[in-house]
Design a protein around this motif. Structure first.
Motif, PDB file in Angstrom:
ATOM      1  N   LYS A 132       0.831  -1.206   0.000  1.00  0.00           N
ATOM      2  CA  LYS A 132       0.000   0.000   0.000  1.00  0.00           C
ATOM      3  C   LYS A 132       0.864   1.254   0.000  1.00  0.00           C
ATOM      4  CE  LYS A 132      -3.980   2.064   0.151  1.00  0.00           C
ATOM      5  NZ  LYS A 132      -4.833   2.053  -1.041  1.00  0.00           N
ATOM      6  N   MET A 133       1.946   1.240   0.778  1.00  0.00           N
ATOM      7  CA  MET A 133       2.818   2.409   0.832  1.00  0.00           C
ATOM      8  C   MET A 133       3.445   2.691  -0.531  1.00  0.00           C
ATOM      9  SD  MET A 133       6.210   3.102   3.181  1.00  0.00           S
ATOM     10  CE  MET A 133       5.298   3.464   4.695  1.00  0.00           C
ATOM     11  N   VAL A 134       3.949   1.638  -1.175  1.00  0.00           N
ATOM     12  CA  VAL A 134       4.567   1.815  -2.488  1.00  0.00           C
ATOM     13  C   VAL A 134       3.532   2.258  -3.523  1.00  0.00           C
ATOM     14  CG1 VAL A 134       5.712   0.597  -4.394  1.00  0.00           C
ATOM     15  CG2 VAL A 134       6.488   0.255  -2.038  1.00  0.00           C
ATOM     16  N   GLU A 135       2.344   1.688  -3.451  1.00  0.00           N
ATOM     17  CA  GLU A 135       1.280   2.070  -4.382  1.00  0.00           C
ATOM     18  C   GLU A 135       0.937   3.542  -4.227  1.00  0.00           C
ATOM     19  OE1 GLU A 135      -3.190   0.578  -5.695  1.00  0.00           O
ATOM     20  OE2 GLU A 135      -2.523   0.274  -3.629  1.00  0.00           O
ATOM     21  N   ASP A 136       0.791   3.997  -2.997  1.00  0.00           N
ATOM     22  CA  ASP A 136       0.389   5.383  -2.759  1.00  0.00           C
ATOM     23  C   ASP A 136       1.514   6.364  -3.060  1.00  0.00           C
ATOM     24  OD1 ASP A 136      -2.222   4.846  -2.048  1.00  0.00           O
ATOM     25  OD2 ASP A 136      -1.758   4.574   0.061  1.00  0.00           O
ATOM     26  N   TYR A 137       2.737   6.021  -2.703  1.00  0.00           N
ATOM     27  CA  TYR A 137       3.849   6.946  -2.939  1.00  0.00           C
ATOM     28  C   TYR A 137       4.192   7.058  -4.422  1.00  0.00           C
ATOM     29  CZ  TYR A 137       5.214   7.793   1.941  1.00  0.00           C
ATOM     30  OH  TYR A 137       5.248   8.201   3.245  1.00  0.00           O
ATOM     31  N   THR A 138       4.154   5.952  -5.137  1.00  0.00           N
ATOM     32  CA  THR A 138       4.501   5.995  -6.559  1.00  0.00           C
ATOM     33  C   THR A 138       3.318   6.401  -7.426  1.00  0.00           C
ATOM     34  OG1 THR A 138       3.940   3.658  -6.895  1.00  0.00           O
ATOM     35  CG2 THR A 138       6.223   4.178  -6.279  1.00  0.00           C
ATOM     36  N   GLY A 139       2.098   6.212  -6.906  1.00  0.00           N
ATOM     37  CA  GLY A 139       0.913   6.500  -7.709  1.00  0.00           C
ATOM     38  C   GLY A 139       0.622   5.421  -8.730  1.00  0.00           C
ATOM     39  N   LEU A 140       1.308   4.285  -8.640  1.00  0.00           N
ATOM     40  CA  LEU A 140       1.096   3.186  -9.590  1.00  0.00           C
ATOM     41  C   LEU A 140       0.081   2.221  -8.996  1.00  0.00           C
ATOM     42  CD1 LEU A 140       4.809   2.512 -10.613  1.00  0.00           C
ATOM     43  CD2 LEU A 140       3.104   3.856 -11.856  1.00  0.00           C
ATOM     44  N   HIS A 141      -1.140   2.268  -9.511  1.00  0.00           N
ATOM     45  CA  HIS A 141      -2.206   1.426  -8.972  1.00  0.00           C
ATOM     46  C   HIS A 141      -1.961  -0.042  -9.290  1.00  0.00           C
ATOM     47  CE1 HIS A 141      -4.759   4.348  -7.213  1.00  0.00           C
ATOM     48  NE2 HIS A 141      -5.110   4.952  -8.328  1.00  0.00           N
ATOM     49  N   ILE A 142      -2.355  -0.900  -8.368  1.00  0.00           N
ATOM     50  CA  ILE A 142      -2.263  -2.349  -8.564  1.00  0.00           C
ATOM     51  C   ILE A 142      -3.540  -2.818  -9.256  1.00  0.00           C
ATOM     52  CG2 ILE A 142      -2.081  -4.569  -7.393  1.00  0.00           C
ATOM     53  CD1 ILE A 142      -0.820  -3.064  -5.044  1.00  0.00           C
ATOM     54  N   GLN A 143      -3.392  -3.655 -10.277  1.00  0.00           N
ATOM     55  CA  GLN A 143      -4.583  -4.192 -10.928  1.00  0.00           C
ATOM     56  C   GLN A 143      -5.333  -5.101  -9.958  1.00  0.00           C
ATOM     57  OE1 GLN A 143      -1.481  -5.075 -11.673  1.00  0.00           O
ATOM     58  NE2 GLN A 143      -1.317  -7.141 -12.517  1.00  0.00           N
ATOM     59  N   PRO A 144      -6.653  -5.131 -10.002  1.00  0.00           N
ATOM     60  CA  PRO A 144      -7.439  -5.902  -9.022  1.00  0.00           C
ATOM     61  C   PRO A 144      -7.058  -7.371  -8.949  1.00  0.00           C
ATOM     62  CG  PRO A 144      -8.868  -4.462 -10.305  1.00  0.00           C
ATOM     63  CD  PRO A 144      -7.517  -4.409 -10.953  1.00  0.00           C
TER      64      PRO A 144
END
Length: 627
Positions: free
Chosen positions: A362-374
């Motif tokens: 979650k931290m990496v997703e939010d900091y980079t702005g790269l959403h994870i595919q469902p």
């Protein structure tokens, strides 16, 4: 009767129990597989793979993950336990090379702290020679995270990447030398296509450079040097054996074998590692590592094949981010080893605390702005969701029917199974306990801010779910340093007139600034009003919004990607590609316009924070220093 695994093979890939003994699983039903190859081989023969007779697996439930074993003593070129696999995380280096994944120094330090909680063995903190910002971020990580030893003596190795030249290697050493366990990672291309078109050098020249630069790295006082032959997957084998043998003589402690363009199949990559292990002089004195790109979607499979063939370090990133299609995903590799390591992979294990996987993701997703595919394995939104009636029926009867790992193993709590139900009457203590169960340890100020936002949401919803809490924490904790802060927002929109927005922002100096603008919709008009205040013309490249939970009262999360109109144009030092820096921002709220404005301000703050760093550095460099 307890179920069992029986692996019958002419060739015993690992030391399994005798035919009379069994490896027990907690389920009574049977599942049969026939395989032409054994599940995992520690050393492939040099020419071809042997054929197994059969593989019989009796179970309806995956093996219970083994109890984590004690992490072996860290020795650069040796692992006391031959079954231990070191996790080398390159999220902050290769991961940040993903388009749009710009990270500030603060964000890099936050992620490094989280990687240490996760228990990775080596953190590749960046490429110090690439920029002053990267150099300073790696230095800060080396000083803080690289010296934070836990009660068991664990402290991560801090690694800096460098090309095979003295300036890069010096920069890497100057950045990482403050860590208790510093490492220099240097590389040079070895494939024919790279030699001819990129380096324009002969094999002899590259061999001499590699040998001399590893020796130079050791001469600086670094006793932990990793060498990578870039594009090893397409390199001539005999040349590969020769150059690896020479860098071992020069003092390399780890040999990383990259599938740089993601072209190999698992059988090919496993064979490559096996051949290197069989044909490289001195290989018994170093650690073999893997670095697999995901261009064909095979990075995790290739990484596991490499580990089966004898590699004892794997290079991975959180969420599998990286250039092009990304890298081998840490969570996939780690959970595959945890889930199947004892019974199928011959006892392989890691030192990762899997309870921190979701938080790290979650931290990496939010900091980079790269959403994870469902549908992303392990950490995707649908990874533990069951919609099919058949699946739901099975899950209600026994979770093992359709889940091979427990979501709790990776730090994910099911909302409908939580012991505490949070609502508008819940107190600060209950909120704190629930957040701690989810993996968030907040300071008093952060908890106070989250608590009042939680109360505001709870007033409008009967029950606040874990997904709601995670969105609120992300919006509060994973934000860049404040340059501008939203104070008030008022919009008017509809079919009767133009959309208008009035925005009040508070600057870093504490002063209030108000602007009003007209746009094609409420978000457009709000963004234009913000531009009038900040006076920073930017281009909006991407805008996306998702509902965190179901229902009309769901919290919305927004992600934007922006680029300054007068953006800094730079060259990617690794690829030579001309790039323009982009900045992402995220926001969350029950009001979609407020959520959108927070995301936009977050991206602006990240951009302005970096701009301020460059201006400060330039000012310091121009200031004369008196003796």
């Amino acid at each position: 009767m307890a179920s069992s695994i029986l692996i019958s093979s002419k060739f015993s890939p690992f030391h399994f129990p005798s035919p009379k003994s069994s490896l027990f699983l907690p389920s009574p039903t049977s599942l049969h597989f026939l395989s032409s190859n054994p599940p995992c081989f520690p050393s492939f023969p040099s020419k071809s793979l042997p054929k197994a007779k059969s593989l019989l697996i009796s179970s309806s439930l995956a093996p219970t993950p083994p109890t984590p074993l004690r992490r072996p003593l860290y020795i650069p070129n040796h692992i006391p336990d031959p079954n231990y696999v070191r996790i080398f995380d390159t999220t902050l280096r290769d991961g940040e090379q993903s388009p749009g994944a710009t990270l500030t120094s603060k964000e890099k330090l936050d992620i490094a702290r989280q990687l240490a909680k996760l228990g990775v063995d080596i953190i590749e903190a960046g490429f110090p020679a690439a920029s002053k910002d990267d150099f300073e971020a790696v230095t800060a990580i080396a000083k803080e995270v690289g010296n934070a030893e836990d009660e068991n003596g664990y402290v991560p190795v801090i690694c800096g990447l460098s090309r095979c030249n003295e300036n890069d290697i010096k920069a890497a050493w100057e950045a990482v030398k403050y860590a208790k366990r510093p490492r220099i990672h240097t590389f040079i291309a070895t494939s024919g296509i790279h030699l001819e078109y990129k380096l324009r050098k002969s094999k002899e020249e590259v061999l001499d450079i590699a040998r001399s630069m590893v020796r130079f790295a050791r001469s600086l006082g670094c006793n932990d040097v990793e060498f990578s032959p870039e594009d090893a997957g397409r390199s001539d084998r005999e040349f590969l054996y020769e150059i690896l043998g020479e860098v071992i003589k020069a003092g390399a402690t780890t040999l990383n074998i990259p599938d740089t363009v993601g072209i190999t199949m698992p059988s090919e990559f496993g064979q490559l590692i096996a051949d290197i292990k069989a044909n490289t002089p001195g290989i018994e004195n170093v650690i073999i590592s893997t670095h697999c790109q995901n261009d064909l979607g095979l990075s995790t499979a290739n990484t596991l094949a490499g580990a089966c063939a004898g590699a004892r370090q794997v290079e991975v990133t959180i969420n599998g981010i990286g250039e092009r299609a990304g890298n081998a995903s840490l969570e996939e590799v780690v959970m595959a080893i945890k889930c199947r390591g004892e019974h199928v992979l011959g006892g392989l294990y890691t030192g990762i605390n899997t309870q921190h996987i979701v938080m790290s993701s979650k931290m990496v997703e939010d900091y980079t702005g790269l959403h994870i595919q469902p549908h992303k394995a392990i950490v995707g939104a649908n990874a533990f969701a069951h919609e099919s009636g058949i699946h739901q029926d099975g899950m209600l009867k026994h979770k093992g029917t359709y889940e091979i790992i427990s979501p709790e193993d990776i730090g994910l709590e099911r909302s409908n199974e939580a012991g505490i139900v949070l609502g508008k009457l819940s107190g600060r203590h209950a909120l704190k306990d629930r957040l701690k169960e989810l993996g968030y340890e907040l300071d008093d100020e952060q908890l106070g801010n989250i608590f009042w936002r939680f109360k505001a949401v709870a007033e409008q919803k009967k029950r606040v779910t874990d997904a709601d809490l995670i969105a609120l924490v992300s919006d509060e904790v994973f934000q860049p340093e404040v340059v501008w802060k939203l104070h008030d927002l008022q919009v008017t929109c509809g079919t009767l007139g133009l959309s208008t927005a009035t925005v009040k922002l508070i600057g870093a100096d504490g002063e209030e600034h108000v602007a009003c603008s007209v746009g094609t919709g409420p978000v457009d008009s709000a963004y234009k009003a913000i531009d009038l205040i900040t006076k920073e013309p930017v281009t909006l490249l991407e805008y996306s919004m998702n509902a965190v939970t179901e229902g009309i009262d769901a919290i919305a999360t927004t992600r934007v990607l922006i680029r300054a109109e007068k953006s800094r144009i730079s060259t990617n030092i690794l690829t030579g590609e001309i790039v323009q820096r982009t900045f992402s921002g995220t926001g969350a709220g029950m009001d979609i316009v407020v959520s959108s404005v927070k995301a936009y301000i977050g991206a602006l703050n990240k951009m302005l924070g970096l701009k301020e760093q460059y201006q400060t550095k330039a000012s310091i460099e121009r200031t004369p220093v008196s003796a």
